[in-house]
Motif scaffolding. Structure first.
Motif, mmCIF file in Angstrom:
data_model
loop_
_atom_site.group_PDB
_atom_site.id
_atom_site.type_symbol
_atom_site.label_atom_id
_atom_site.label_comp_id
_atom_site.label_asym_id
_atom_site.label_seq_id
_atom_site.Cartn_x
_atom_site.Cartn_y
_atom_site.Cartn_z
ATOM 1 N N LEU A 1 -7.543 24.777 -22.741
ATOM 2 C CA LEU A 1 -6.925 25.755 -23.637
ATOM 3 C C LEU A 1 -5.468 25.348 -23.750
ATOM 4 O O LEU A 1 -4.746 25.330 -22.740
ATOM 5 C CB LEU A 1 -7.024 27.165 -23.052
ATOM 6 C CG LEU A 1 -8.429 27.684 -22.726
ATOM 7 C CD1 LEU A 1 -8.345 29.065 -22.053
ATOM 8 C CD2 LEU A 1 -9.267 27.777 -23.993
ATOM 9 N N LEU A 2 -5.059 24.972 -24.950
ATOM 10 C CA LEU A 2 -3.720 24.417 -25.158
ATOM 11 C C LEU A 2 -2.937 25.314 -26.102
ATOM 12 O O LEU A 2 -3.458 25.727 -27.143
ATOM 13 C CB LEU A 2 -3.867 23.013 -25.765
ATOM 14 C CG LEU A 2 -2.603 22.294 -26.205
ATOM 15 C CD1 LEU A 2 -1.753 21.903 -25.004
ATOM 16 C CD2 LEU A 2 -2.944 21.044 -27.017
ATOM 17 N N GLY A 3 -1.715 25.592 -25.746
ATOM 18 C CA GLY A 3 -0.886 26.388 -26.657
ATOM 19 C C GLY A 3 0.446 26.699 -26.014
ATOM 20 O O GLY A 3 0.628 26.500 -24.806
ATOM 21 N N SER A 4 1.379 27.207 -26.815
ATOM 22 C CA SER A 4 2.712 27.457 -26.278
ATOM 23 C C SER A 4 2.736 28.781 -25.514
ATOM 24 O O SER A 4 1.772 29.545 -25.531
ATOM 25 C CB SER A 4 3.749 27.430 -27.407
ATOM 26 O OG SER A 4 3.275 28.206 -28.458
ATOM 27 N N SER A 5 3.853 29.042 -24.863
ATOM 28 C CA SER A 5 3.991 30.198 -23.989
ATOM 29 C C SER A 5 3.659 31.499 -24.733
ATOM 30 O O SER A 5 4.127 31.710 -25.842
ATOM 31 C CB SER A 5 5.425 30.233 -23.456
ATOM 32 O OG SER A 5 5.540 31.246 -22.512
ATOM 33 N N GLU B 1 -1.349 15.920 -21.701
ATOM 34 C CA GLU B 1 -2.304 16.165 -20.624
ATOM 35 C C GLU B 1 -3.665 16.580 -21.200
ATOM 36 O O GLU B 1 -4.700 16.040 -20.826
ATOM 37 C CB GLU B 1 -1.748 17.287 -19.739
ATOM 38 C CG GLU B 1 -2.599 17.647 -18.559
ATOM 39 C CD GLU B 1 -1.781 18.461 -17.580
ATOM 40 O OE1 GLU B 1 -0.867 17.882 -16.969
ATOM 41 O OE2 GLU B 1 -2.026 19.674 -17.445
ATOM 42 N N ALA B 2 -3.625 17.515 -22.128
ATOM 43 C CA ALA B 2 -4.881 17.997 -22.721
ATOM 44 C C ALA B 2 -5.609 16.851 -23.429
ATOM 45 O O ALA B 2 -6.819 16.663 -23.265
ATOM 46 C CB ALA B 2 -4.598 19.133 -23.693
ATOM 47 N N ILE C 1 -10.681 20.433 -26.803
ATOM 48 C CA ILE C 1 -9.458 21.226 -26.639
ATOM 49 C C ILE C 1 -9.515 22.402 -27.616
ATOM 50 O O ILE C 1 -9.850 22.212 -28.786
ATOM 51 C CB ILE C 1 -8.205 20.384 -26.955
ATOM 52 C CG1 ILE C 1 -8.139 19.163 -26.027
ATOM 53 C CG2 ILE C 1 -6.939 21.212 -26.848
ATOM 54 C CD1 ILE C 1 -7.097 18.131 -26.444
ATOM 55 N N ALA C 2 -9.208 23.595 -27.103
ATOM 56 C CA ALA C 2 -9.043 24.743 -28.006
ATOM 57 C C ALA C 2 -7.545 24.949 -28.174
ATOM 58 O O ALA C 2 -6.851 25.254 -27.200
ATOM 59 C CB ALA C 2 -9.699 25.986 -27.416
ATOM 60 N N VAL C 3 -7.050 24.752 -29.390
ATOM 61 C CA VAL C 3 -5.617 24.952 -29.639
ATOM 62 C C VAL C 3 -5.410 26.421 -29.988
ATOM 63 O O VAL C 3 -6.000 26.935 -30.945
ATOM 64 C CB VAL C 3 -5.102 24.064 -30.794
ATOM 65 C CG1 VAL C 3 -3.610 24.293 -31.027
ATOM 66 C CG2 VAL C 3 -5.365 22.595 -30.489
#
Ligand SMILES: Nc1ncnc2c1ncn2[C@@H]1O[C@H](COP(=O)(O)OP(=O)(O)OP(=O)(O)O)[C@@H](O)[C@H]1O
Ligand SMILES: [Mg+2]
Length: 361
Positions: free
Chosen positions: A38-42, A200-201, A208-210
Motif C-alpha cells: 500500500l503506497l501513498g503519502s502521509s 521500495e514498493a 502495488i495499491a497507490v
C-alpha cells in the motif's frame, strides 16, 4: 480453503469520531502468496487499511473477508493475521527468544515445540546466535528481524507490515528489502506492506495499491503502474514524469501525433492506444528517460536551454527550459559531452517507440 482471493475488502469506509475520513470505499482483493504494497503519502489511509485488516479498527461500513469468510467482527487475536508495527513494538523487558515465544505462549504452544519454533524463526531471519540478547543491545536492523521472526513464528496466513524498514539507513534498507522478498517467497506467506517509499514498493512488490486521500487510485504490478499510470496522480507519484498538455493531431503508421500546447509547440509521436477524436486535448506523461538527445534538424526534434544538471550516478538529470515549460530529461553519462552544461542549448526528441500514457486533460 477456497480458491478465491485470500483477503477481500468490500467497500470499506472509515469515518473517525469527529468526522475525519480515514478510508473512502476501499475495495481490494489480495491473492494467496502475493506481496502487495500500500503506497501513498502521509495521511492517505495506509495504516488505517492495515489496522482494519488486522482487526484493531472497525470499519464504519463495508466488510473484510478472509478465505471468503466474513471476519469483520472478529477480534485481532481471532484472526490468522500478524502485524509488524512501524516501531517494532518489541517487549524491552524480555530477551530476543522471549519476545519471539510470546505469541506461541498465547496460543498454548509450550515446551520443546515452542523452543523448536523459536529456533527455526531465528534461523530464518539470520539471527541464530542472538536468542539470549537483550532487545536494547540490538541494532535497528536486528530489531526489525526480531519483530519479523516474532510475527512469522505463529505462521500467519497473512502478514501485515507497517513501514517496516523506514528506520533503517539506505544500505541496510536495500539489504532488508531483498531479505523480506526472499523470506516471503520462501514461506509462501501473503504479505501486505505499507510504505510511502515508491522505490521500495516498486522493487519488492508483486502488486502495488497507490492510495490517495483514503481511496485507491490504481492497483497494478510495478511495470504497469510505471508504464501505464491510470491517472495524473499516479503518473506524478510513481517515478519522475513530465506531464505536458497536448492536442491529438492525427494517427500515422509511426504512432499518434500530438501538438504540445503552450508557447512550446513541438510535435511528438507516441505509440499508444487512443480512443479519441483528433482535436481532443489531453495530458501526455513523458518519462525523463524517454527524452533523448537528437542531432540538430532531426525530424520532430526540438531545442531548449539546460537550466540545471543533477548527478544521478549512471545518468544525469537535466532540467531543460522550453519557453515556459520545464522538462526533466535523463541523459546517460556517456552521451553527455562537454557541451552539456548549464545555460547551453540542447536538441531533444522522443525516444523511438516511447509510449507516453495519455491522461484526461
Ligand atoms: N484515531 C484517529 N482519529 C481521528 N483521525 C484519524 C485516526 N487515525 C487516523 N486518522 C486520520 O485518518 C487519515 C488516514 O490516517 P492513516 O494513519 O491511515 O494515514 P497513513 O497513510 O498511514 O499516513 P502516514 O504515512 O503518515 O503513516 C488521516 O487523515 C488521519 O489524520
Ligand atoms: Mg501510517
Amino acid at each position: 480453503m477456497s480458491t478465491g482471493p485470500l483477503l477481500r475488502l468490500d467497500s470499506v469506509n472509515k469515518v473517525f469520531p469527529g468526522g475525519s475520513v480515514g478510508l473512502d470505499s476501499i475495495s481490494l482483493s489480495i491473492e494467496r502468496g502475493e506481496f502487495l504494497s500500500l503506497l501513498g503519502s502521509s495521511g492517505c489511509g495506509k495504516t488505517t487499511t492495515l489496522r482494519i485488516i488486522a482487526g484493531f479498527e472497525m470499519p464504519t461500513s463495508g466488510r473484510v473477508f478472509l478465505d471468503e469468510r466474513d471476519i469483520t467482527p472478529l477480534r485481532p487475536f481471532d484472526r490468522p493475521v500478524n502485524t509488524v508495527f512501524q516501531d517494532y513494538a518489541l517487549f524491552p523487558n524480555m530477551n530476543v527468544q522471549e519476545n519471539i515465544a510470546f505469541g506461541l505462549t498465547l496460543r498454548g504452544i509450550s515446551g520443546r515445540e515452542r523452543l523448536r519454533k523459536v529456533k527455526e524463526a531465528l534461523e530464518l531471519v539470520g539471527l541464530p546466535d542472538k536468542a539470549e540478547a537483550r532487545v536494547g543491545s540490538l541494532s535497528g536492523g536486528q530489531r526489525q528481524r526480531v519483530a519479523l521472526a516474532r510475527a512469522l513464528v505463529c505462521e500467519p496466513q497473512l502478514l501485515l507490515l507497517d513501514e517496516p524498514l523506514s528506520a533503517l539507513d539506505a544500505s541496510l534498507r536495500e539489504h532488508m528489502q531483498n531479505e523480506l522478498k526472499r523470506l516471503q517467497k520462501e514461506l509462501g506467506t501473503t504479505f501486505v506492506m505499507v510504505t510511502h517509499d515508491q522505490t521500495e514498493a516498486l522493487s519488492i512488490s508483486d502488486r502495488i495499491a497507490v492510495m490517495n486521500k483514503g481511496h485507491i487510485e490504481q492497483i497494478a504490478d510495478p511495470a504497469t503502474l510505471y508504464d501505464r499510470p491510470a491517472s495524473r496522480f499516479v503518473a506524478g507519484f510513481i517515478g519522475t514524469t513530465n506531464l505536458l498538455s497536448g492536442v491529438y493531431l492525427q494517427r500515422e503508421t509511426s504512432g499518434i501525433r500530438f501538438q504540445l500546447t503552450g508557447d512550446w509547440r513541438p510535435v511528438v509521436t507516441a505509440s499508444t492506444e487512443l480512443a479519441a477524436m483528433p482535436g481532443t486535448a489531453l495530458t501526455l506523461a513523458i518519462r525523463p528517460e524517454d527524452i533523448i538527445r537528437m542531432k540538430p534538424g532531426a525530424p520532430d526534434s526540438f531545442s531548449g536551454t539546460i537550466s540545471s544538471i543533477a548527478f544521478h550516478g549512471h545518468s544525469l538529470r537535466l532540467l531543460v527550459k522550453l519557453g515556459n515549460t520545464d522538462l526533466w530529461v535523463d541523459m546517460p553519462r556517456d552521451r553527455a559531452d562537454m557541451d552539456v552544461r548549464e545555460g547551453a542549448m540542447i536538441e531533444l526528441g522522443l525516444r523511438p517507440g516511447a509510449c507516453c500514457p495519455l491522461l484526461a486533460a
